[in-house]
Design a protein around this motif. Structure first.
Motif, PDB file in Angstrom:
ATOM      1  N   LEU A 239       0.833  -1.372  -0.238  1.00 33.41           N
ATOM      2  CA  LEU A 239      -0.092   0.000   0.032  1.00 33.41           C
ATOM      3  C   LEU A 239       0.801   1.064  -0.020  1.00 33.41           C
ATOM      4  O   LEU A 239       0.506   2.236  -0.624  1.00 33.41           O
ATOM      5  CB  LEU A 239      -1.094   0.040   1.323  1.00 33.41           C
ATOM      6  CG  LEU A 239      -2.129  -0.873   1.130  1.00 33.41           C
ATOM      7  CD1 LEU A 239      -2.644  -1.089   2.597  1.00 33.41           C
ATOM      8  CD2 LEU A 239      -3.147  -0.941   0.076  1.00 33.41           C
ATOM      9  N   LEU A 240       1.912   1.270   0.603  1.00 34.81           N
ATOM     10  CA  LEU A 240       2.930   2.389   0.708  1.00 34.81           C
ATOM     11  C   LEU A 240       3.483   2.765  -0.418  1.00 34.81           C
ATOM     12  O   LEU A 240       3.564   3.786  -0.990  1.00 34.81           O
ATOM     13  CB  LEU A 240       3.906   2.223   1.905  1.00 34.81           C
ATOM     14  CG  LEU A 240       3.646   2.244   3.279  1.00 34.81           C
ATOM     15  CD1 LEU A 240       4.541   1.808   4.194  1.00 34.81           C
ATOM     16  CD2 LEU A 240       2.806   3.533   3.823  1.00 34.81           C
ATOM     17  N   LEU A 241       3.877   1.550  -1.284  1.00 33.18           N
ATOM     18  CA  LEU A 241       4.360   1.455  -2.707  1.00 33.18           C
ATOM     19  C   LEU A 241       3.307   2.282  -3.460  1.00 33.18           C
ATOM     20  O   LEU A 241       3.650   3.203  -4.279  1.00 33.18           O
ATOM     21  CB  LEU A 241       5.006   0.279  -2.938  1.00 33.18           C
ATOM     22  CG  LEU A 241       6.249  -0.155  -2.362  1.00 33.18           C
ATOM     23  CD1 LEU A 241       6.741  -1.550  -2.718  1.00 33.18           C
ATOM     24  CD2 LEU A 241       7.551   0.825  -2.610  1.00 33.18           C
ATOM     25  N   LEU A 242       2.191   1.508  -3.542  1.00 33.36           N
ATOM     26  CA  LEU A 242       1.072   1.934  -4.459  1.00 33.36           C
ATOM     27  C   LEU A 242       0.634   3.418  -4.290  1.00 33.36           C
ATOM     28  O   LEU A 242       0.436   4.131  -5.324  1.00 33.36           O
ATOM     29  CB  LEU A 242      -0.146   1.076  -4.247  1.00 33.36           C
ATOM     30  CG  LEU A 242      -0.037  -0.383  -4.694  1.00 33.36           C
ATOM     31  CD1 LEU A 242      -1.252  -1.202  -4.347  1.00 33.36           C
ATOM     32  CD2 LEU A 242       0.012  -0.368  -6.166  1.00 33.36           C
ATOM     33  N   PHE A 243       0.722   3.970  -3.294  1.00 35.87           N
ATOM     34  CA  PHE A 243       0.327   5.349  -2.884  1.00 35.87           C
ATOM     35  C   PHE A 243       1.580   5.979  -3.089  1.00 35.87           C
ATOM     36  O   PHE A 243       1.426   7.475  -2.598  1.00 35.87           O
ATOM     37  CB  PHE A 243      -0.478   5.708  -1.722  1.00 35.87           C
ATOM     38  CG  PHE A 243      -1.832   5.007  -1.699  1.00 35.87           C
ATOM     39  CD1 PHE A 243      -2.689   5.666  -2.208  1.00 35.87           C
ATOM     40  CD2 PHE A 243      -2.148   3.615  -1.245  1.00 35.87           C
ATOM     41  CE1 PHE A 243      -4.065   5.120  -2.219  1.00 35.87           C
ATOM     42  CE2 PHE A 243      -3.405   3.125  -1.278  1.00 35.87           C
ATOM     43  CZ  PHE A 243      -4.410   3.942  -1.837  1.00 35.87           C
ATOM     44  N   LYS A 244       2.730   5.663  -3.332  1.00 33.93           N
ATOM     45  CA  LYS A 244       3.929   6.417  -3.094  1.00 33.93           C
ATOM     46  C   LYS A 244       4.424   7.137  -2.143  1.00 33.93           C
ATOM     47  O   LYS A 244       4.909   8.367  -2.041  1.00 33.93           O
ATOM     48  CB  LYS A 244       3.897   7.289  -4.647  1.00 33.93           C
ATOM     49  CG  LYS A 244       3.858   6.602  -6.000  1.00 33.93           C
ATOM     50  CD  LYS A 244       3.764   7.531  -7.142  1.00 33.93           C
ATOM     51  CE  LYS A 244       3.637   6.642  -8.290  1.00 33.93           C
ATOM     52  NZ  LYS A 244       3.571   7.943  -9.597  1.00 33.93           N
ATOM     53  N   ILE A 245       4.161   6.719  -0.902  1.00 33.45           N
ATOM     54  CA  ILE A 245       4.425   7.160   0.104  1.00 33.45           C
ATOM     55  C   ILE A 245       5.698   6.841   0.629  1.00 33.45           C
ATOM     56  O   ILE A 245       6.474   7.696   1.155  1.00 33.45           O
ATOM     57  CB  ILE A 245       3.474   6.595   1.346  1.00 33.45           C
ATOM     58  CG1 ILE A 245       2.131   7.146   1.224  1.00 33.45           C
ATOM     59  CG2 ILE A 245       4.151   7.181   2.765  1.00 33.45           C
ATOM     60  CD1 ILE A 245       1.085   6.513   2.197  1.00 33.45           C
ATOM     61  N   VAL A 246       6.348   5.668   0.406  1.00 32.79           N
ATOM     62  CA  VAL A 246       7.824   5.498   0.372  1.00 32.79           C
ATOM     63  C   VAL A 246       8.267   4.866  -1.007  1.00 32.79           C
ATOM     64  O   VAL A 246       7.443   4.397  -1.896  1.00 32.79           O
ATOM     65  CB  VAL A 246       8.043   4.226   1.104  1.00 32.79           C
ATOM     66  CG1 VAL A 246       7.722   4.813   2.896  1.00 32.79           C
ATOM     67  CG2 VAL A 246       7.295   3.135   1.126  1.00 32.79           C
ATOM     68  N   GLY A 247       9.552   5.145  -1.335  1.00 31.31           N
ATOM     69  CA  GLY A 247      10.311   4.506  -2.496  1.00 31.31           C
ATOM     70  C   GLY A 247      10.597   2.988  -2.300  1.00 31.31           C
ATOM     71  O   GLY A 247      10.496   2.560  -1.214  1.00 31.31           O
ATOM     72  N   ARG A 248      11.009   2.533  -3.487  1.00 28.98           N
ATOM     73  CA  ARG A 248      11.549   1.018  -3.371  1.00 28.98           C
ATOM     74  C   ARG A 248      12.440   0.623  -2.556  1.00 28.98           C
ATOM     75  O   ARG A 248      12.584  -0.249  -1.979  1.00 28.98           O
ATOM     76  CB  ARG A 248      11.579   0.582  -4.864  1.00 28.98           C
ATOM     77  CG  ARG A 248      10.223   0.401  -5.755  1.00 28.98           C
ATOM     78  CD  ARG A 248      10.713   0.104  -7.125  1.00 28.98           C
ATOM     79  NE  ARG A 248       9.225  -0.479  -7.931  1.00 28.98           N
ATOM     80  CZ  ARG A 248       8.520  -1.388  -7.774  1.00 28.98           C
ATOM     81  NH1 ARG A 248       8.773  -2.502  -6.926  1.00 28.98           N
ATOM     82  NH2 ARG A 248       7.449  -1.252  -8.387  1.00 28.98           N
ATOM     83  N   LYS A 249      13.424   1.641  -2.495  1.00 34.62           N
ATOM     84  CA  LYS A 249      14.645   1.410  -1.935  1.00 34.62           C
ATOM     85  C   LYS A 249      14.727   2.070  -0.545  1.00 34.62           C
ATOM     86  O   LYS A 249      15.794   2.021   0.185  1.00 34.62           O
ATOM     87  CB  LYS A 249      15.910   1.868  -2.451  1.00 34.62           C
ATOM     88  CG  LYS A 249      16.225   0.898  -4.050  1.00 34.62           C
ATOM     89  CD  LYS A 249      17.400   1.251  -4.716  1.00 34.62           C
ATOM     90  CE  LYS A 249      17.480   0.429  -5.816  1.00 34.62           C
ATOM     91  NZ  LYS A 249      18.865   0.519  -6.642  1.00 34.62           N
ATOM     92  N   GLN A 250      13.577   2.706  -0.165  1.00 34.26           N
ATOM     93  CA  GLN A 250      13.606   3.359   1.138  1.00 34.26           C
ATOM     94  C   GLN A 250      13.422   2.537   2.415  1.00 34.26           C
ATOM     95  O   GLN A 250      12.441   1.655   2.268  1.00 34.26           O
ATOM     96  CB  GLN A 250      12.445   4.372   1.208  1.00 34.26           C
ATOM     97  CG  GLN A 250      12.311   5.199   2.246  1.00 34.26           C
ATOM     98  CD  GLN A 250      11.265   6.263   2.085  1.00 34.26           C
ATOM     99  OE1 GLN A 250      10.943   6.658   1.285  1.00 34.26           O
ATOM    100  NE2 GLN A 250      10.816   6.776   3.247  1.00 34.26           N
ATOM    101  N   PRO A 251      14.279   2.474   3.210  1.00 37.19           N
ATOM    102  CA  PRO A 251      13.841   1.565   4.349  1.00 37.19           C
ATOM    103  C   PRO A 251      12.595   1.793   5.194  1.00 37.19           C
ATOM    104  O   PRO A 251      12.456   3.037   5.281  1.00 37.19           O
ATOM    105  CB  PRO A 251      15.292   1.795   5.396  1.00 37.19           C
ATOM    106  CG  PRO A 251      15.945   3.205   5.258  1.00 37.19           C
ATOM    107  CD  PRO A 251      15.469   3.191   3.549  1.00 37.19           C
ATOM    108  N   VAL A 252      12.040   0.699   5.708  1.00 35.72           N
ATOM    109  CA  VAL A 252      10.831   1.003   6.637  1.00 35.72           C
ATOM    110  C   VAL A 252      11.119   0.371   7.852  1.00 35.72           C
ATOM    111  O   VAL A 252      11.341  -1.025   7.737  1.00 35.72           O
ATOM    112  CB  VAL A 252       9.674   0.530   5.796  1.00 35.72           C
ATOM    113  CG1 VAL A 252       8.259   0.657   6.650  1.00 35.72           C
ATOM    114  CG2 VAL A 252       9.521   1.257   4.235  1.00 35.72           C
TER     115      VAL A 252
END
Length: 251
Positions: free
Chosen positions: A209-222
């Motif tokens: 969901l975070l990726l779909l809504f572009k809240i975080v990037g693919r390589k961004q640590p969560v």
């Protein structure tokens, strides 16, 4: 009478939730929290008592500091409300039993970890050093059945994450590994595996969901800690029902 007890425990959770916010934000930075009064993170103005009323102050001030009008993080009321709800829910499910102490300790530890990991992606060792001896005492007073389930759970929880860290070369943090070790002590070996499975499922779902809504990037640590927190709470409160349902489907 029952409603009043639930209300009192809920209010206790709100008050302690406010304190857990302070601990989670200050402990990783080694800032004293026992005596220092709360202050605005923007203008550093010390807050009056009526600006520190859990949940209510945030609502009345519309999420902003009265002095500089800086925005107050939504984490504060979320943690306060969650702690209150979880305290009340624990009492509703467990009642006046010794195990209720374990439940309230678990909620307290997980709320502090939730704040710390979201803010800094760090789970300080001092949290475990404080809570682990208390959990050991509680598991001696209220042992799981069989009693060795706590010991095996701690070994499995710690060891499973250790293997993942080695294989992934740091894909998960040491704090997560220590957290699962403590959770294994509290939950036992069957439920710690359930908590691990649920944390992965919750993490995958929210991550998508975070990726779909572009809240975080693919390589961004969560931070993974919040997913473990919610999985552990679900497992502790409803783990027996989930496992019974699962084994029923297998039969």
């Amino acid at each position: 009478m029952y409603f009043m007890l639930i209300l009192y425990i809920f209010l206790l959770g709100l008050i302690l939730g406010s304190f857990f916010n302070v601990v989670g934000l200050r402990l990783p930075k080694k800032i004293p929290f026992a005596n220092d009064r709360s202050a605005c993170p923007h203008c550093h103005q010390q807050l009056s008592w009526y600006e520190n009323i859990p949940l209510l102050s945030f609502i009345l001030q519309r999420g902003r500091c009265r002095h500089c009008h800086g925005k107050i993080s939504i984490i504060y009321p979320i943690v306060e409300l969650l702690t209150g709800i979880l305290f009340a829910l624990s009492f509703h499910i467990i009642g006046f039993q010794l195990e209720l102490i374990t439940a309230l300790l678990l909620v307290s530890m997980l709320m502090i970890i939730f704040v710390s990991d979201i803010k800094y992606m760090l789970i300080p060792n001092k949290i475990f050093l404080f809570f682990l001896p208390l959990f050991i005492i509680m598991r001696i007073m209220v042992p799981l059945q069989p009693w060795w389930s706590s010991v095996l759970g701690a070994i499995i929880g710690f060891g499973l994450l250790a293997v993942i860290i080695i294989i992934s070369r740091g894909g998960m943090g040491a704090g997560d590994m220590k957290l699962f070790g403590v959770l294994g002590m509290v939950l036992g070996f069957e439920k710690v595996l359930l908590a691990f499975f649920l944390s992965c499922m919750i993490g995958a779902l929210i991550g998508i969901l975070l990726l779909l809504f572009k809240i975080v990037g693919r390589k961004q640590p969560v931070p993974f800690g919040p997913y473990i927190v919610f999985a552990a709470l679900i497992t502790y409160l409803y783990g027996d029902a989930i496992l019974n349902w699962y084994f029923y489907l297998l039969l």
